[in-house]
Design a protein around this motif. Structure first.
Motif, PDB file in Angstrom:
ATOM      1  N   GLN A  42      58.105 -53.110  33.307  1.00  0.00           N
ATOM      2  CA  GLN A  42      57.120 -54.184  33.311  1.00  0.00           C
ATOM      3  C   GLN A  42      55.697 -53.620  33.360  1.00  0.00           C
ATOM      4  O   GLN A  42      55.475 -52.495  33.797  1.00  0.00           O
ATOM      5  CB  GLN A  42      57.369 -55.114  34.493  1.00  0.00           C
ATOM      6  CG  GLN A  42      58.696 -55.838  34.397  1.00  0.00           C
ATOM      7  CD  GLN A  42      58.931 -56.787  35.550  1.00  0.00           C
ATOM      8  OE1 GLN A  42      57.990 -57.268  36.167  1.00  0.00           O
ATOM      9  NE2 GLN A  42      60.191 -57.065  35.839  1.00  0.00           N
ATOM     10  N   ARG A  97      49.518 -53.724  34.943  1.00  0.00           N
ATOM     11  CA  ARG A  97      48.289 -54.488  35.136  1.00  0.00           C
ATOM     12  C   ARG A  97      48.578 -55.962  34.843  1.00  0.00           C
ATOM     13  O   ARG A  97      49.226 -56.281  33.846  1.00  0.00           O
ATOM     14  CB  ARG A  97      47.175 -53.987  34.210  1.00  0.00           C
ATOM     15  CG  ARG A  97      46.717 -52.574  34.565  1.00  0.00           C
ATOM     16  CD  ARG A  97      45.819 -51.985  33.508  1.00  0.00           C
ATOM     17  NE  ARG A  97      46.611 -51.766  32.285  1.00  0.00           N
ATOM     18  CZ  ARG A  97      46.092 -51.727  31.059  1.00  0.00           C
ATOM     19  NH1 ARG A  97      44.796 -51.889  30.877  1.00  0.00           N
ATOM     20  NH2 ARG A  97      46.850 -51.532  30.016  1.00  0.00           N
ATOM     21  N   TYR A  98      48.086 -56.822  35.713  1.00  0.00           N
ATOM     22  CA  TYR A  98      48.299 -58.267  35.598  1.00  0.00           C
ATOM     23  C   TYR A  98      46.929 -58.927  35.666  1.00  0.00           C
ATOM     24  O   TYR A  98      46.306 -58.991  36.729  1.00  0.00           O
ATOM     25  CB  TYR A  98      49.207 -58.726  36.739  1.00  0.00           C
ATOM     26  CG  TYR A  98      49.591 -60.188  36.759  1.00  0.00           C
ATOM     27  CD1 TYR A  98      49.793 -60.937  35.615  1.00  0.00           C
ATOM     28  CD2 TYR A  98      49.781 -60.820  37.985  1.00  0.00           C
ATOM     29  CE1 TYR A  98      50.171 -62.277  35.666  1.00  0.00           C
ATOM     30  CE2 TYR A  98      50.170 -62.164  38.056  1.00  0.00           C
ATOM     31  CZ  TYR A  98      50.359 -62.883  36.894  1.00  0.00           C
ATOM     32  OH  TYR A  98      50.740 -64.206  36.947  1.00  0.00           O
ATOM     33  N   ARG A 151      50.349 -58.726  30.488  1.00  0.00           N
ATOM     34  CA  ARG A 151      50.796 -59.790  31.402  1.00  0.00           C
ATOM     35  C   ARG A 151      49.543 -60.498  31.891  1.00  0.00           C
ATOM     36  O   ARG A 151      48.659 -59.862  32.486  1.00  0.00           O
ATOM     37  CB  ARG A 151      51.597 -59.194  32.554  1.00  0.00           C
ATOM     38  CG  ARG A 151      52.106 -60.222  33.545  1.00  0.00           C
ATOM     39  CD  ARG A 151      53.059 -59.618  34.565  1.00  0.00           C
ATOM     40  NE  ARG A 151      54.421 -59.664  34.028  1.00  0.00           N
ATOM     41  CZ  ARG A 151      55.459 -59.056  34.592  1.00  0.00           C
ATOM     42  NH1 ARG A 151      55.298 -58.334  35.680  1.00  0.00           N
ATOM     43  NH2 ARG A 151      56.663 -59.163  34.057  1.00  0.00           N
ATOM     44  N   GLN A 153      47.862 -64.109  33.723  1.00  0.00           N
ATOM     45  CA  GLN A 153      47.923 -65.408  34.401  1.00  0.00           C
ATOM     46  C   GLN A 153      46.734 -66.233  33.914  1.00  0.00           C
ATOM     47  O   GLN A 153      45.581 -65.862  34.145  1.00  0.00           O
ATOM     48  CB  GLN A 153      47.855 -65.237  35.920  1.00  0.00           C
ATOM     49  CG  GLN A 153      47.899 -66.543  36.661  1.00  0.00           C
ATOM     50  CD  GLN A 153      47.598 -66.404  38.147  1.00  0.00           C
ATOM     51  OE1 GLN A 153      47.102 -67.333  38.755  1.00  0.00           O
ATOM     52  NE2 GLN A 153      47.870 -65.250  38.731  1.00  0.00           N
ATOM     53  N   GLU A 205      52.826 -61.409  27.794  1.00  0.00           N
ATOM     54  CA  GLU A 205      53.465 -62.461  28.590  1.00  0.00           C
ATOM     55  C   GLU A 205      52.388 -63.325  29.239  1.00  0.00           C
ATOM     56  O   GLU A 205      51.493 -62.809  29.899  1.00  0.00           O
ATOM     57  CB  GLU A 205      54.332 -61.796  29.659  1.00  0.00           C
ATOM     58  CG  GLU A 205      55.111 -62.735  30.524  1.00  0.00           C
ATOM     59  CD  GLU A 205      55.964 -61.953  31.505  1.00  0.00           C
ATOM     60  OE1 GLU A 205      57.179 -61.887  31.279  1.00  0.00           O
ATOM     61  OE2 GLU A 205      55.401 -61.401  32.486  1.00  0.00           O
ATOM     62  N   HIS A 233      52.860 -69.222  37.343  1.00  0.00           N
ATOM     63  CA  HIS A 233      52.478 -68.473  38.539  1.00  0.00           C
ATOM     64  C   HIS A 233      52.241 -69.497  39.638  1.00  0.00           C
ATOM     65  O   HIS A 233      51.297 -70.283  39.572  1.00  0.00           O
ATOM     66  CB  HIS A 233      51.220 -67.631  38.293  1.00  0.00           C
ATOM     67  CG  HIS A 233      50.888 -66.775  39.458  1.00  0.00           C
ATOM     68  ND1 HIS A 233      51.170 -65.420  39.487  1.00  0.00           N
ATOM     69  CD2 HIS A 233      50.343 -67.069  40.659  1.00  0.00           C
ATOM     70  CE1 HIS A 233      50.797 -64.933  40.655  1.00  0.00           C
ATOM     71  NE2 HIS A 233      50.283 -65.924  41.388  1.00  0.00           N
ATOM     72  N   ALA A 292      56.293 -66.307  38.900  1.00  0.00           N
ATOM     73  CA  ALA A 292      55.623 -65.421  39.842  1.00  0.00           C
ATOM     74  C   ALA A 292      55.025 -66.258  40.960  1.00  0.00           C
ATOM     75  O   ALA A 292      54.986 -67.485  40.867  1.00  0.00           O
ATOM     76  CB  ALA A 292      54.526 -64.629  39.131  1.00  0.00           C
ATOM     77  N   VAL A 331      52.384 -61.502  43.743  1.00  0.00           N
ATOM     78  CA  VAL A 331      51.072 -60.885  43.904  1.00  0.00           C
ATOM     79  C   VAL A 331      50.725 -60.995  45.376  1.00  0.00           C
ATOM     80  O   VAL A 331      50.833 -62.072  45.962  1.00  0.00           O
ATOM     81  CB  VAL A 331      50.025 -61.607  43.023  1.00  0.00           C
ATOM     82  CG1 VAL A 331      48.637 -61.122  43.328  1.00  0.00           C
ATOM     83  CG2 VAL A 331      50.361 -61.414  41.556  1.00  0.00           C
ATOM     84  N   TYR A 344      52.483 -56.990  42.881  1.00  0.00           N
ATOM     85  CA  TYR A 344      51.192 -56.458  42.456  1.00  0.00           C
ATOM     86  C   TYR A 344      50.221 -56.574  43.617  1.00  0.00           C
ATOM     87  O   TYR A 344      50.217 -57.572  44.335  1.00  0.00           O
ATOM     88  CB  TYR A 344      50.628 -57.270  41.286  1.00  0.00           C
ATOM     89  CG  TYR A 344      51.333 -57.066  39.979  1.00  0.00           C
ATOM     90  CD1 TYR A 344      50.878 -56.126  39.057  1.00  0.00           C
ATOM     91  CD2 TYR A 344      52.456 -57.818  39.654  1.00  0.00           C
ATOM     92  CE1 TYR A 344      51.520 -55.947  37.838  1.00  0.00           C
ATOM     93  CE2 TYR A 344      53.106 -57.646  38.440  1.00  0.00           C
ATOM     94  CZ  TYR A 344      52.634 -56.709  37.538  1.00  0.00           C
ATOM     95  OH  TYR A 344      53.277 -56.537  36.342  1.00  0.00           O
ATOM     96  N   ALA A 381      46.763 -56.466  40.158  1.00  0.00           N
ATOM     97  CA  ALA A 381      46.363 -57.743  39.567  1.00  0.00           C
ATOM     98  C   ALA A 381      44.885 -57.898  39.860  1.00  0.00           C
ATOM     99  O   ALA A 381      44.417 -57.526  40.941  1.00  0.00           O
ATOM    100  CB  ALA A 381      47.165 -58.890  40.187  1.00  0.00           C
TER     101      ALA A 381
END
Length: 196
Positions: free
Chosen positions: A13, A16-17, A43, A45, A73, A91, A112, A133, A166, A188
């Protein structure tokens, strides 16, 4: 096995988010999203609390389309119904966790959660969230006056669950190695990963 989930996630995966900031101008916001995708963010949000109704739905659809084009994603912040409609992830906000008794989306769509205390993480795990997170690790502009966890607090929460997590709160790419040393999937961030 549950203990292997963070290890497998660490290999497969993203590390970094990106959490999107509020848009002041939607065209500039979408252009900045495209720059983040071009820079390799995979990834995201989509977190837009300043819009609602048709304006929110339209921007979410545009952002999701760009994420799909880039192979990234997308997860919508807190909006389970729209996530189901658009067939993307959600999320969950920490405040939503206690209101749910089952995973809100089917398998194949990521779920998430934002977690601040051990009970949040346990609930996220019980709901079958794919990752969480945890923070804030450092002081951050998005949560002024909040007491940061620091790395010891983050590690203490990390040790209580088998979810990939994260680190969030003042994170930049320079913190990635430190986060991994403390058992994080990665970082994140809003400002640390967004060039607006």
């Amino acid at each position: 096995p549950p203990a292997d989930r963070p290890v497998v996630a660490g290999l497969l995966q993203p590390d970094r988010y990106l959490v999107t900031p509020e848009p002041e101008d939607t065209d500039r916001w979408l252009a900045a999203l495209e720059r983040a995708l071009a820079a390799g963010i995979r990834r995201i949000q989509i977190r837009v609390r300043s819009l609602s109704g048709d304006a929110w739905r339209t921007l979410a659809m545009q952002a999701v389309a760009r994420c799909r084009e880039a192979g990234a994603e997308a997860l919508l912040n807190g909006d389970i119904a729209l996530a189901q409609e658009l067939q993307v992830g959600v999320h969950l906000r920490a405040a939503q966790l206690g209101d749910l008794s089952a995973r809100p989306l089917p398998a194949g769509l990521p779920v998430a959660a934002s977690c601040h205390v051990a009970a949040d993480l346990r609930q996220a795990e019980a709901l079958g969230c794919d990752f969480a997170v945890v923070g804030s690790v450092y002081p951050t502009l998005s949560h002024p006056g909040g007491e940061p966890l620091g790395w010891p607090g983050f590690t203490g929460l990390r040790e209580g669950v088998s979810l990939p997590i994260y680190a969030i709160g003042g994170m930049t790419p320079a913190d990635l190695l430190q986060a991994r040393r403390h058992g994080a999937q990665g970082i994140a961030a809003i400002r640390g990963l967004w060039e607006g």
